[in-house]
Design a protein around this motif. Structure first.
Motif, PDB file in Angstrom:
ATOM      1  N   VAL A1677      36.123  33.088  31.974  1.00  0.00           N
ATOM      2  CA  VAL A1677      34.789  32.954  32.565  1.00  0.00           C
ATOM      3  C   VAL A1677      34.530  34.187  33.439  1.00  0.00           C
ATOM      4  O   VAL A1677      35.377  35.061  33.560  1.00  0.00           O
ATOM      5  CB  VAL A1677      34.645  31.658  33.388  1.00  0.00           C
ATOM      6  CG1 VAL A1677      34.735  30.441  32.501  1.00  0.00           C
ATOM      7  CG2 VAL A1677      35.678  31.589  34.502  1.00  0.00           C
ATOM      8  N   MET A1678      33.318  34.193  34.050  1.00  0.00           N
ATOM      9  CA  MET A1678      32.878  35.415  34.740  1.00  0.00           C
ATOM     10  C   MET A1678      33.896  35.926  35.775  1.00  0.00           C
ATOM     11  O   MET A1678      34.220  37.118  35.805  1.00  0.00           O
ATOM     12  CB  MET A1678      31.515  35.137  35.398  1.00  0.00           C
ATOM     13  CG  MET A1678      30.906  36.345  36.064  1.00  0.00           C
ATOM     14  SD  MET A1678      31.161  36.420  37.839  1.00  0.00           S
ATOM     15  CE  MET A1678      30.239  35.023  38.420  1.00  0.00           C
ATOM     16  N   LEU A1679      34.378  35.049  36.629  1.00  0.00           N
ATOM     17  CA  LEU A1679      35.289  35.530  37.690  1.00  0.00           C
ATOM     18  C   LEU A1679      36.545  36.160  37.094  1.00  0.00           C
ATOM     19  O   LEU A1679      37.042  37.184  37.582  1.00  0.00           O
ATOM     20  CB  LEU A1679      35.689  34.375  38.623  1.00  0.00           C
ATOM     21  CG  LEU A1679      34.622  33.892  39.620  1.00  0.00           C
ATOM     22  CD1 LEU A1679      35.158  32.733  40.448  1.00  0.00           C
ATOM     23  CD2 LEU A1679      34.173  35.008  40.548  1.00  0.00           C
ATOM     24  N   GLY A1680      37.038  35.561  36.039  1.00  0.00           N
ATOM     25  CA  GLY A1680      38.236  36.097  35.391  1.00  0.00           C
ATOM     26  C   GLY A1680      37.974  37.486  34.829  1.00  0.00           C
ATOM     27  O   GLY A1680      38.806  38.392  34.957  1.00  0.00           O
ATOM     28  N   SER A1681      36.794  37.651  34.206  1.00  0.00           N
ATOM     29  CA  SER A1681      36.467  38.962  33.619  1.00  0.00           C
ATOM     30  C   SER A1681      36.359  40.022  34.714  1.00  0.00           C
ATOM     31  O   SER A1681      36.826  41.152  34.558  1.00  0.00           O
ATOM     32  CB  SER A1681      35.125  38.906  32.875  1.00  0.00           C
ATOM     33  OG  SER A1681      35.134  37.829  31.985  1.00  0.00           O
ATOM     34  N   VAL A1682      35.716  39.630  35.826  1.00  0.00           N
ATOM     35  CA  VAL A1682      35.564  40.591  36.931  1.00  0.00           C
ATOM     36  C   VAL A1682      36.947  40.989  37.444  1.00  0.00           C
ATOM     37  O   VAL A1682      37.228  42.165  37.692  1.00  0.00           O
ATOM     38  CB  VAL A1682      34.718  39.966  38.065  1.00  0.00           C
ATOM     39  CG1 VAL A1682      34.797  40.813  39.323  1.00  0.00           C
ATOM     40  CG2 VAL A1682      33.269  39.820  37.622  1.00  0.00           C
ATOM     41  N   ALA A1683      37.847  40.007  37.604  1.00  0.00           N
ATOM     42  CA  ALA A1683      39.198  40.303  38.097  1.00  0.00           C
ATOM     43  C   ALA A1683      39.888  41.296  37.174  1.00  0.00           C
ATOM     44  O   ALA A1683      40.488  42.273  37.618  1.00  0.00           O
ATOM     45  CB  ALA A1683      40.010  39.017  38.207  1.00  0.00           C
ATOM     46  N   SER A1684      39.770  41.052  35.862  1.00  0.00           N
ATOM     47  CA  SER A1684      40.459  41.930  34.914  1.00  0.00           C
ATOM     48  C   SER A1684      39.825  43.320  34.903  1.00  0.00           C
ATOM     49  O   SER A1684      40.517  44.324  34.917  1.00  0.00           O
ATOM     50  CB  SER A1684      40.398  41.317  33.518  1.00  0.00           C
ATOM     51  OG  SER A1684      40.969  42.213  32.597  1.00  0.00           O
ATOM     52  N   GLN A1685      38.470  43.339  34.920  1.00  0.00           N
ATOM     53  CA  GLN A1685      37.785  44.625  34.817  1.00  0.00           C
ATOM     54  C   GLN A1685      38.075  45.524  36.024  1.00  0.00           C
ATOM     55  O   GLN A1685      38.322  46.714  35.880  1.00  0.00           O
ATOM     56  CB  GLN A1685      36.275  44.391  34.710  1.00  0.00           C
ATOM     57  CG  GLN A1685      35.523  45.693  34.481  1.00  0.00           C
ATOM     58  CD  GLN A1685      34.015  45.470  34.560  1.00  0.00           C
ATOM     59  OE1 GLN A1685      33.545  44.335  34.525  1.00  0.00           O
ATOM     60  NE2 GLN A1685      33.262  46.554  34.664  1.00  0.00           N
ATOM     61  N   TYR A1686      38.038  44.930  37.228  1.00  0.00           N
ATOM     62  CA  TYR A1686      38.223  45.747  38.439  1.00  0.00           C
ATOM     63  C   TYR A1686      39.665  45.730  38.946  1.00  0.00           C
ATOM     64  O   TYR A1686      39.946  46.204  40.029  1.00  0.00           O
ATOM     65  CB  TYR A1686      37.272  45.269  39.554  1.00  0.00           C
ATOM     66  CG  TYR A1686      35.828  45.601  39.234  1.00  0.00           C
ATOM     67  CD1 TYR A1686      35.379  46.916  39.341  1.00  0.00           C
ATOM     68  CD2 TYR A1686      34.936  44.620  38.816  1.00  0.00           C
ATOM     69  CE1 TYR A1686      34.065  47.233  39.033  1.00  0.00           C
ATOM     70  CE2 TYR A1686      33.621  44.935  38.508  1.00  0.00           C
ATOM     71  CZ  TYR A1686      33.190  46.250  38.619  1.00  0.00           C
ATOM     72  OH  TYR A1686      31.892  46.572  38.320  1.00  0.00           O
ATOM     73  N   TYR A1687      40.539  45.177  38.128  1.00  0.00           N
ATOM     74  CA  TYR A1687      41.970  45.172  38.457  1.00  0.00           C
ATOM     75  C   TYR A1687      42.230  44.509  39.807  1.00  0.00           C
ATOM     76  O   TYR A1687      42.914  45.038  40.669  1.00  0.00           O
ATOM     77  CB  TYR A1687      42.514  46.613  38.473  1.00  0.00           C
ATOM     78  CG  TYR A1687      43.954  46.681  38.021  1.00  0.00           C
ATOM     79  CD1 TYR A1687      44.273  46.597  36.681  1.00  0.00           C
ATOM     80  CD2 TYR A1687      44.992  46.794  38.928  1.00  0.00           C
ATOM     81  CE1 TYR A1687      45.586  46.637  36.255  1.00  0.00           C
ATOM     82  CE2 TYR A1687      46.311  46.836  38.525  1.00  0.00           C
ATOM     83  CZ  TYR A1687      46.609  46.751  37.185  1.00  0.00           C
ATOM     84  OH  TYR A1687      47.905  46.768  36.758  1.00  0.00           O
ATOM     85  N   LEU A1688      41.623  43.312  39.969  1.00  0.00           N
ATOM     86  CA  LEU A1688      41.796  42.582  41.225  1.00  0.00           C
ATOM     87  C   LEU A1688      42.681  41.364  41.001  1.00  0.00           C
ATOM     88  O   LEU A1688      42.798  40.868  39.871  1.00  0.00           O
ATOM     89  CB  LEU A1688      40.439  42.115  41.765  1.00  0.00           C
ATOM     90  CG  LEU A1688      39.439  43.211  42.123  1.00  0.00           C
ATOM     91  CD1 LEU A1688      38.142  42.592  42.629  1.00  0.00           C
ATOM     92  CD2 LEU A1688      40.000  44.136  43.190  1.00  0.00           C
ATOM     93  N   SER A1689      43.219  40.875  42.088  1.00  0.00           N
ATOM     94  CA  SER A1689      44.035  39.665  42.011  1.00  0.00           C
ATOM     95  C   SER A1689      43.133  38.461  41.753  1.00  0.00           C
ATOM     96  O   SER A1689      42.004  38.408  42.254  1.00  0.00           O
ATOM     97  CB  SER A1689      44.768  39.483  43.336  1.00  0.00           C
ATOM     98  OG  SER A1689      45.105  38.137  43.516  1.00  0.00           O
ATOM     99  N   TYR A1690      43.648  37.509  40.986  1.00  0.00           N
ATOM    100  CA  TYR A1690      42.842  36.300  40.715  1.00  0.00           C
ATOM    101  C   TYR A1690      42.532  35.565  42.021  1.00  0.00           C
ATOM    102  O   TYR A1690      41.507  34.914  42.155  1.00  0.00           O
ATOM    103  CB  TYR A1690      43.566  35.390  39.715  1.00  0.00           C
ATOM    104  CG  TYR A1690      44.663  34.534  40.301  1.00  0.00           C
ATOM    105  CD1 TYR A1690      44.463  33.173  40.529  1.00  0.00           C
ATOM    106  CD2 TYR A1690      45.906  35.065  40.613  1.00  0.00           C
ATOM    107  CE1 TYR A1690      45.472  32.382  41.058  1.00  0.00           C
ATOM    108  CE2 TYR A1690      46.909  34.291  41.142  1.00  0.00           C
ATOM    109  CZ  TYR A1690      46.693  32.946  41.372  1.00  0.00           C
ATOM    110  OH  TYR A1690      47.676  32.151  41.904  1.00  0.00           O
TER     111      TYR A1690
END
Length: 1988
Positions: A1677-1690
């Protein structure tokens, strides 16, 4: 008084050997000394005198004797010297030991003797007590055999010991013509006769008038008298010789060293019998005459040497002349030798007289002496003063009195003035509030003290205001650090030491010495390094504020009772004389009981002599008012004595009573105050007359009575005379006759101060070695040269046992110095306190030595413990061992204490007493047990002994605990720790633990708990009411339960992971389970964490944990450490947490080895074959060959060459650092370029520093020579797509490649990779290991999917489990090379040294000197790298090295360039610390330097311009700068997250070591590793055998699984399990399951383990809103994609999801940003919470003050400081800010994406503003955007705002020509220049309707153009942002009225751009739809356009 002189001629007596007598006397004195310190009663003489045959006496007799002694103790009722007590015992025994026939005769004896006895003990005695004593004497008599009464029953004077001192009891029966009338004791004559100089004034000899007479001037016996006498003899005898010749001959005889009787014979032979009286006088006054001779000789000599003898007069008030050094020394040595040895060698005395004539000697001797009547011959270096003029000596019955008149105050000198207080600085005046001016002495010294930094020594009388001089020097120091009205307290430290001691440290220290007047002040000045011309001040007694008259009274009465009576009598007379003149008097006595006794005695005498009205005070106006106050006191002595105008004062009184007494005395209500010496030191209370009654004080340390010291006497005399009232004061000292001379010499400053240092040389040397300041014999000699001992040794060698011949042979005494040091070092070596290597002369400190130094334990005690301490001991053995400590060796056993000791042993001592009360160690054992039992004691000497013992007890037992702990003894360590706590708390280990709350729980409750045997565990489980019932007191139950909650307790849990078969890693979790209460627990509690193997009684790990209040209330605390295990395995280990201060506060955790599977031994190494090195020509390609400057490959490259260059096999190459692995990797790259030139090489290095190094190296070679294209991908650089597509070589950090390869489906260049080189792959187990693991797993997965082979090359250090890594990388047998750590091109020699010290900073400090020593030893000329853990340490280490080099007088030894070149370099350096250290050839290297400084330092070091580089650990990885010697200074660093110091990974240490040894220059390299002592064995093990690499993927699995879900690799749980099988984690799980918490490796166990791992990971991700699960299927879902795209922790995006809303404010955004998990690792260093607190006061938005040590709070403060442009407190914060700003960009962009995806316009825009603030370092809503212009100031802003201009955008709109009109006086050209930096963007819109797939939609066409045409660059102008930034813009389409966001587009362009956006179909009001242009880096550049 008639005394018989022995016959004097030789012919009538046997020869008398004085030498023999002297030696005999010496042995007698030694025996006497020993006897005083009798260590048991059997050795005591008293018992033997009373009981005949004491050694064989029966137990009944002994018991009766003890009872008798006890009764006498009762009789005396007070303190008394042992000798006096013995007198009393013997007298009492003599009175009552005559056989008694009749019943009433006892009463008669009592009646007869009572008065005598009362006089003897000094107070009234009850008849009952006397009767009891009498009956006990009779009982003792009856028990003894009849025939022998006892030794005492013989008459008293027969009781002569064989050991009486020679000369004391000689009685000669001689003809009457030998009788001389003289007023001296026989003792004095005999003393004189044995030529031991009596230090008395001359008048005392040869005085023959009746006693009790004043003597002002008697006949002088000097050379004039001798001339007259010789004149008579020559005239009367018609002699052949002239008077001068005879006189000179007599002088020679008198000055010779013959025994007395030979001299007498020689004199009679010279002058004949007729002149017999003359001979008598010559003998009696030989001393004066010899003194005259010596004085005459010295005058003649000083005349002779006058030309070169400079009179070194100290500055002021001096009366000193100084002989030349050599003359003085030889003269003094010769005279010393004569004095001491008197060996009858004539020529030594004759030498000087033989060449003289008598008349010149006479003239010289008559020349005026400095002060007439010297005391003592000139046998000291400087005989300053003698008794002053006008001194009167009185002889009275039983005593002698010397009266010294007050010395008048010296008049003011011309030009002398008093310094007024107003001349001082303002801040300094506050210290002298109430003063008008300084006194004379202070004024005289003021300029030197306050105006310079000179060391000074001030010698002045007590009471002259020396303390204020110290105050002035303190004010001067403060003044130097007082700037801008603020005192910089952290810059300085002032130490005020009461007894002076000097320390050496790194900075210059000013020493201010204050002392009373001393004779050898020049030497003390030399010792304090004082310049005698400027810093030495000597004031005599004429500078006393109140002149002092002194009286010295020596009581010569031998009878004890009469002596006591006389003492009281004289004291009374002196006090009354003073009161009659209207003065007050103070009487100083030396024990508490004595105060009341003396006061009572004085009132008795006043009553007897009817003087009571003198003392009366009822006429005083305040009398009745004060009387009411006095009556309230509970001290009956105080109340009674007040009636008589007397008071008492001692430390045993209540504070209120003491204060009352002080007030009464200062108000004049008390005429006499009887007090102890504490009053002189503690309270400033002067009186006109001060009387010291007796000079013996009890000293427990010395084990008996000793003389009152000079310091005390001076201090007490300093109380005489009240400055504001009296013209003079009076000091009276009443002592015994034998001490009179001693005190006279002391107080007329005639005794030079001698050093006592030799006695404690061993202990002091050990302390210096432990401290690290002395490391070898040479340094020890230098250190000894700084001591006062050394100065005195050269001035007065005989005093220190150095013979005349030694001094002649070695005038500088350097060999004596050396032998002292070597002897001490050998002794310390023998006691294992240090290792002394005699060959090299080096000292190495041991644990034992450190413990002794730290706990101040004497060397002799350590010897005792070495002998007595065993692995298993019981309680009484331990107490007995402590009793044997040398600290207590002087404690003596006394008869008078026996009864009380026996009682105490019965009542207060639970343990057996070895040796019983009558033995010295038994007595100490009793007092130790008594202290723990809190028993009470009656007798004064025992009270003193007990308090002395208790003062040392705690540190001795602590030291023993440390010794046992260091030896690893499990049982004894715990036992000793119990006793440490028992001593601290005064509670026995067997008592109830709750006794530690004995102030709160009643004794009754505690007693019942002990009786019922209710231990803590039971009580914890019981209910309140049950406890109440147990102790039969219901309310008590609640109380006990409450205090159980406060009782410290911890809960332990641990996970154990085997690292290898012999090492376990333990992760311990500690949870405090008690209620913290500051009153009981303070701010911190210390706990020992021990790992014990009880089977083998060994401790494998110990550490001290400090648990703070915050830790106790926060999260459970985690600790990690390693412990060894041995085959066969013990059943279990215990982890034991024990409180350091609470008894019985302990917790256990058991580690069982029952089901612990250990990893297999699998370390197979590749043998290095003995191959012929391959030439570079083997590459077969001239371009490739040109890349290398060497001709042949090294052995490792040769062996791997074929596989790398001629095959496509995957390769894993494990070899030590520095063995040329990078070139091996290049071979594989060249292979790819040959075979598949279109494929890419990815080189992945775990650290930015390595990436940078590769870039610069390959740029020079591969890029320029082979024409390849290369790009770098790190946090600093993100190349664009074109560069990536065209690059042949991509160098990346793991994070960057991970981020890029996540979307490999859409990125073609990811699939074009042909070779991946993974450098330092052993870092898999480190923090960034999981990313490395994911990349490899993903690349292998990609290669399997695309069916394109990717070749893997892994490079690492030597590995323990290379097989698993190879298997995971797909490396086959042929490609696996794992060489041993020893296979280095340059062999490495490693030295590991352990350093103790619990605390990090002092421990690092103690390593600096060894580091310097290592440089001098191993690499004095060659380059040295020193690795430290922090930037601060780089600076401190470098400064210390400079200091050590300077003290070796080679301050520039590390620099190898000419001065001009150096100055050139320094001018380019911006970091000031670096600029300073480079001048000395030492470079600094850390991340805080800017790039220019860093590369400059690297270049200087690489080119050998500087020899030393001190750097942080990152340098080991990044820059290839090898050195000959590597020093690793400390192996820990501060982990901000864990809030403690943690160890560097082993890989880092290996990497640092690998920098040692330069292949082209060195035969071998050297590494010196300085570690914390407990870790030494761990490093020894793992630096030589490789460490297995484990996976740490599990901790980071969530983020990686989420990324794979987003990329579509994982669609369900089965995919996830399949994905895990590609990981290294899976490989290691099979081999070392226990490490990962798995017990079995059967397939079903593995399968369920992986399934549950996947399941829990999915659940966490779903909870955080990153994925959606449907049955087994999972989608992103959106939050997961953002985490992966910007290399952030879940965790971060999950937190965003729950905290960001439609209209989140700026403040909330700032808090959310700071809370991101990416800032978890931001370091909060030691003490940084203080800086954070200071910042939190200055920033705009408040932060949580309770968590100032939280990294997220620090991040928030850094952001706000950046926006407000606050000055940051330290340079570390500047670096921290850089990294925070760098990280924040992608986090803010992710927040903007989340807001935009949610359609929140307002939040999106606010978040964009936050990004602009980060870029510009300004507040968006508070600061004007005009501040972005560099030239902006408040004046221009004011002038612009008047014209309505508020933003840069508006300024850009103003035509150039019109600019000057708006800027006022400011030049427009400057403003114009600044405006060039900003883009002037114009936006045009066009709306178009279009039909798309049958749907109508609106398309918005947008054209953006920059109007300032010259500015073509799209680089952003962001001066406050640390990195280069491209300008980017957002196009935001939204509805401003509903705050909805429809679309967001991000664009960048250099001059113009055309783009389009699709409008939403919603039928919103078109007027409200706006397009907003927002900059991502400029504030106030928004443009809002309506869509028409």
């Amino acid at each position: 008084m008639l005394i018989q002189i022995p016959r004097l001629t030789n012919s009538l007596r046997d020869p008398f050997d004085v030498d023999q007598a002297y030696l005999q006397r010496k042995t007698i004195l030694q025996k006497r000394k020993l006897r005083n310190a009798a260590s048991s009663l059997d050795e005591s003489g008293l018992a033997q005198k009373i009981v005949y045959g004491w050694e064989k006496a029966s137990s009944e007799v002994r018991q009766a004797y003890k009872q008798f002694i006890g009764a006498v103790v009762d009789l005396v009722d007070g303190e008394m010297r042992s000798e006096e007590f013995h007198e009393v015992v013997l007298t009492v025994y003599r009175f009552f030991s005559r056989p008694i026939e009749e019943k009433d005769s006892t009463d008669r004896i009592i009646y007869d003797k009572k008065l005598e006895l009362q006089n003897l003990v000094g107070h009234a005695i009850a008849d009952t007590k006397l009767k009891e004593v009498a009956s006990l004497v009779q009982k003792l008599l009856n028990l003894q055999p009849d025939n022998t009464n006892s030794a005492v029953s013989l008459e008293r004077h027969h009781d002569v010991e064989e050991g009486l001192e020679f000369g004391v009891d000689l009685v000669f029966q001689a003809p009457t013509r030998f009788l001389v009338d003289v007023s001296l004791d026989a003792e004095d004559i005999m003393d004189f006769k044995s030529t031991i100089s009596l230090a008395f004034q001359k008048e005392e000899y040869g005085h023959s008038e009746p006693t009790d007479h004043f003597v002002v001037e008697g006949e002088k016996f000097n050379l004039t008298w001798l001339r007259d006498a010789c004149d008579n003899i020559v005239r009367n005898c018609n002699s052949q010789v002239s008077q001068d010749e005879l006189a000179l001959a007599i002088c020679r005889v008198l000055n010779s060293e013959k025994p007395g009787e030979e001299i007498a014979g020689d004199l009679l032979d010279l002058v004949g019998d007729s002149a017999f009286e003359t001979v008598q006088n010559l003998l009696l006054h030989r001393k004066e005459i010899v003194d005259s001779i010596h004085y005459g000789l010295s005058v003649i000599k000083s005349d002779k040497n006058a030309s070169n003898a400079q009179s070194r007069m100290p500055s002021y008030g001096t009366q000193v002349t100084v002989q030349t050094e050599s003359e003085k020394q030889i003269d003094k040595l010769r005279r010393k030798e004569e004095k001491r040895n008197r060996r009858g060698i004539e020529h030594a005395g004759d030498g000087d007289l033989s060449t003289l004539d008598f008349s010149s000697l006479l003239q010289a001797s008559e020349r005026k002496n400095l002060i007439d009547g010297m005391i003592g011959s000139g046998d000291r270096s400087i005989a300053v003063n003698a008794l002053p003029e006008g001194t009167i000596r009185k002889y009275c019955e039983g005593y002698v009195e010397v009266i010294i008149p007050p010395k008048p105050t010296a008049p003011m000198k011309p030009g002398e003035r008093l310094i007024e207080i107003k001349e001082l600085d303002d801040f300094a005046q506050a210290a002298f509030r109430g003063y008008k001016s300084l006194n004379r002495i202070q004024s005289r010294i003021f300029q030197t003290v306050y105006g310079t930094n000179e060391n000074i020594l001030v010698c002045a009388p007590t009471g002259a205001g020396k303390t204020n001089i110290a105050m002035i020097s303190i004010l001067h120091e403060i003044g130097q650090h007082f700037r801008d009205g603020y005192l910089h307290k952290e810059e300085f430290k002032i130490v005020y030491v009461a007894p002076m001691k000097v320390e050496s440290t790194q900075t210059m220290i000013r020493i201010v010495g204050l002392s009373a007047t001393l004779p050898n002040y020049l030497e003390v000045a030399q010792f304090l390094r004082v310049n005698p011309d400027t810093g030495l001040f000597f004031f005599d007694s004429s500078y006393r504020p109140v002149p002092l008259a002194q009286q010295y009274i020596g009581i010569s009465e031998p009878n004890f009772a009469v002596r006591n009576e006389l003492l009281n009598d004289i004291c009374y007379t002196k006090v009354v004389d003073s009161i009659r003149q209207g003065h007050q008097a103070m009487v100083f006595v030396h024990s508490r009981k004595d105060t009341a006794k003396t006061a009572q005695k004085l009132t008795d005498l006043a009553r007897m002599r009817e003087d009571l009205e003198l003392f009366n005070n009822d006429a005083h106006p305040h009398y009745f008012f004060m009387k009411k106050e006095v009556i309230k006191s509970r001290n009956k002595d105080l109340v009674e004595l007040f009636e008589f105008g007397m008071g008492i004062h001692h430390a045993g009184m209540l504070r209120a009573d003491r204060a009352l007494t002080e007030k009464l005395f200062s108000d004049g209500l008390l005429k006499v105050l009887v007090c102890t010496a504490t009053l002189a030191w503690g309270v400033n209370l002067p009186a006109h007359t001060v009387v010291i009654k007796g000079t013996q004080i009890y000293d427990a340390k010395a084990g008996g009575w000793r003389d009152l010291g000079m310091l005390d006497v001076m201090q007490i005399f300093g109380r005489a005379g009240r400055p504001q009232f009296d013209k003079s004061g009076e000091g009276i000292i009443i002592t015994s006759h034998d001490k009179l001379a001693y005190y006279l010499r002391l107080l007329t400053s005639q005794l030079p101060i001698e050093s006592q240092f030799i006695s404690s040389l061993k202990d002091n040397l050990n302390a210096e070695v432990a401290l690290g300041t002395v490391t070898n014999v040479k340094e020890a000699c230098a250190w000894l040269g700084y001591t006062y001992l050394f100065i005195r040794m050269r001035m007065n060698p005989l005093e220190y046992g150095i013979g005349w011949d030694e001094v002649m042979a070695d005038p500088s005494l350097s060999s004596k110095q050396r032998s002292l040091v070597i002897d001490a070092a050998r002794a310390l070596d023998k006691a294992k306190m240090m290792r002394f290597d005699e060959k090299s002369g080096n000292f190495y400190c041991t644990e034992l030595g450190r413990i002794a130094s730290h706990f101040y334990i004497q060397y002799s005690s350590v010897e005792t413990y070495n002998e007595m301490l065993r692995r298993h001991m019981n309680d009484s053995e331990v107490i007995n061992m402590v009793a044997h400590s040398s600290e207590f060796e002087n404690i003596a056993v006394r008869e008078e204490e026996q009864n009380e000791l026996e009682t105490l042993a019965r009542t207060s001592c639970p343990l057996e007493i070895k040796g019983g009360p009558s033995n010295k160690h038994g007595k100490i054992s009793i007092l130790i047990q008594l202290y723990i039992s809190r028993g009470s004691i009656d007798s004064f000497s025992l009270v003193s002994d007990a308090s002395y013992i208790s003062a040392s007890l705690a540190r001795i037992i602590r030291a023993l605990f440390e010794i046992c702990l260091r030896r690893g003894w499990c049982e004894m360590s715990l036992f000793m720790l119990d006793y440490c706590k028992a001593v601290d708390r005064q509670i026995w280990p067997h008592q109830h633990p709750l006794r530690q709350f004995d102030r709160d729980l009643s004794a009754e409750i505690l007693r019942k708990l002990e009786e019922r045997g209710a231990d803590l565990d039971h009580l914890m489980e019981m209910e309140e009411k049950d406890i109440g019932a147990l102790i039969r007191y219901a309310p008590g139950g609640r109380l006990v339960k409450q205090y159980l909650g406060y009782f410290p307790s911890l809960q332990l849990s641990a996970t154990v992971s085997p690292i290898t078969r012999t090492v376990l890693k333990v992760d311990l979790v500690i949870t405090p389970t008690f209620i913290w209460k500051d009153r009981f627990h303070g701010t911190a509690q210390r706990w020992w964490i021990l790992v014990e193997d009880s089977e083998n009684d060994h401790i494998y790990h110990s550490e001290l944990l400090t648990l703070t209040k915050r830790m106790a209330k926060g999260e459970p605390y985690k600790l990690s450490f390693t412990v060894p295990i041995f085959e066969p395995h013990p059943p279990q280990y215990y982890i034991h947490a024990i409180s350091d201060s609470w008894l019985h506060a302990e917790s256990f955790y058991t580690i069982t080895f029952h089901n612990l599977p250990l990893p297999e031994v699998c370390s197979s190494h590749t043998e290095l074959l003995d191959l012929k090195p391959l030439p570079v020509s083997s590459l077969g390609n001239s371009d490739h060959e040109a890349l290398y400057k060497f001709s042949h490959f090294n052995p490792i490259q040769t062996q791997t060459f074929h596989v790398l260059y001629h095959t496509d096999n995957n390769v894993l190459l494990g070899a030590p650092t520095g063995s040329g692995k990078t070139i091996s990797a290049e071979l594989a790259m060249l292979r790819l370029f040959n075979t598949q030139p279109d494929m890419k090489v990815i080189y992945i290095a775990p650290l930015k520093a390595i990436v940078r190094e590769r870039m610069s190296d390959w740029k020079k070679r591969l890029v320029s020579q082979l024409g390849k294209k290369m790009v770098e991908m790190t946090g600093d650089y993100t190349p664009d797509l074109m560069a990536l597509l065209s690059a042949n070589i991509i160098i990346s950090t793991p994070e960057k490649w991970d981020g890029i390869s996540r979307n490999w489906h859409s990125r073609s260049y990811v699939t074009k990779v042909g070779l991946i080189i993974l450098d330092e792959i052993h870092l898999l187990g480190a923090d960034r290991g999981p990313i490395l693991e994911v990349i490899v797993s993903r690349m292998r997965y990609i290669s399997s999917q695309t069916e394109r082979a990717v070749r893997f090359i892994g490079l690492s250090t030597a590995l323990a489990n290379a097989g698993d890594l190879a298997d995971w990388l797909g490396v086959e047998e042929i490609g696996l090379f794992n060489f041993k750590p020893s296979v280095r091109p340059v062999p490495l020699e490693v030295h590991i040294q352990g350093y103790p010290g619990k605390y990090y900073c002092p421990r690092m400090n103690s390593m600096n000197k060894p580091a310097y020593a290592a440089i001098c030893t191993h690499s004095p000329e060659k380059p040295v790298l020193i690795f430290v853990s922090s930037r601060r340490q780089t600076r401190l280490t470098a400064l210390d090295l400079i200091q050590f080099a300077a003290s070796d007088e080679h301050s520039r030894q590390f620099i190898n360039m000419p001065e001009e070149a150096l100055q050139m370099v320094l001018s380019q350096v911006s970091d000031q610390n670096l600029r300073h250290t480079l001048q000395f050839g030492i470079g600094l290297h850390h991340a805080g330097l800017n790039d220019k400084d860093r590369s400059l330092v690297e270049e200087l070091f690489a080119n050998n311009k500087i020899q030393i580089l001190v750097c942080t650990s990152t340098l080991a990885w990044g820059v290839n700068l090898p050195a000959h010697l590597v020093i690793i200074k400390g192996t820990e660093y501060y982990d901000g997250k864990a809030k403690r110091y943690v160890d560097f990974p082993i890989t880092d240490i290996l990497q640092m070591m690998g920098r040692a040894g330069r292949p082209q220059f060195d035969q071998h390299g050297k590494a010196v590793i300085l570690v914390h002592e407990p870790k030494k064995s761990f490093y020894k093990k793992f630096l030589y055998e490789p460490f297995p690499v484990e996976s740490s993927l599990r901790e980071r699995l969530h983020d990686h699984i989420n990324a794979e879900i987003v990329s579509g690799t994982i669609c369900n749980k089965q995919d996830a399990v399949h994905y895990l099988t590609w990981t290294y984690l899976f490989r290691r799980l099979m081999v070392n399951p226990a490490y990962y918490g798995l017990e079995n490796v059967e397939p079903e166990f593995i399968s369920s383990f992986l399934s549950s791992l996947v399941h829990s990971t999915f659940e966490d991700l779903e909870d955080s809103g990153c994925i959606k699960m449907n049955e087994d299927v999972v989608e992103s879902v959106m939050l997961g994609s953002v985490a992966s795209q910007y290399y952030l922790s879940y965790m971060t995006v999950s937190m965003f999801g729950s905290n960001i809303g439609p209209d989140t404010s700026l403040e909330v955004f700032l808090h959310v940003l700071s809370a991101a998990a990416e800032f978890d690792e931001l370091p909060v260093r030691h003490n940084e919470e203080k800086y954070n607190e200071a910042l939190s006061e200055k920033v705009r938005y408040p932060v949580d003050k309770n968590h100032l040590d939280d990294p997220h709070i620090k991040a928030n403060l850094l952001f706000q400081s950046h926006f407000a442009q606050l000055e940051l407190p330290i340079s570390d914060y500047i670096t921290d800010l850089k990294s925070v700003l760098d990280q924040s960009i992608r986090i803010i962009q992710a927040m903007i994406d989340i807001c935009a995806n949610s359609g929140w316009l307002s939040s999106s825009i606010t978040c964009m503003h936050l990004l602009q603030m980060v870029m510009q370092g300004l507040w968006f809503d508070k600061d004007s955007s005009l501040w972005m212009l560099p030239c902006m100031n408040t004046d221009i802003i004011t002038s612009l705002s008047k014209r309505g201009i508020y933003s840069v955008q508006q300024l850009l709109d103003i035509p150039r020509a019109a600019l000057q009109t708006v800027t006022g006086n400011f030049p427009a050209s400057r403003l114009q220049q600044d405006l060039q930096h900003f883009p002037h963007v114009k936006m045009k819109l066009k709306l178009q309707e279009r039909e798309n797939d049958g749907e109508r939609c609106n398309i918005l066409h947008i054209r953006l153009e920059k109007l300032n045409s010259r500015r073509h660059s799209s680089k952003a102008f962001v001066p406050r942002f640390p990195k280069i930034k491209e300008e980017q813009w957002w196009l935001v389409l939204g509805n401003t009225s509903t705050s909805e966001l429809y679309a967001l587009k991000r664009v960048s362009f250099s001059d113009h751009l055309v783009t389009s956006m699709k409008l939403p179909l919603t039928p919103a009001n078109p007027q409200d739809v706006k397009l907003i242009l927002v900059s991502d880096c400029y504030i106030g550049f928004e443009q809002e356009h309506s869509i028409k």
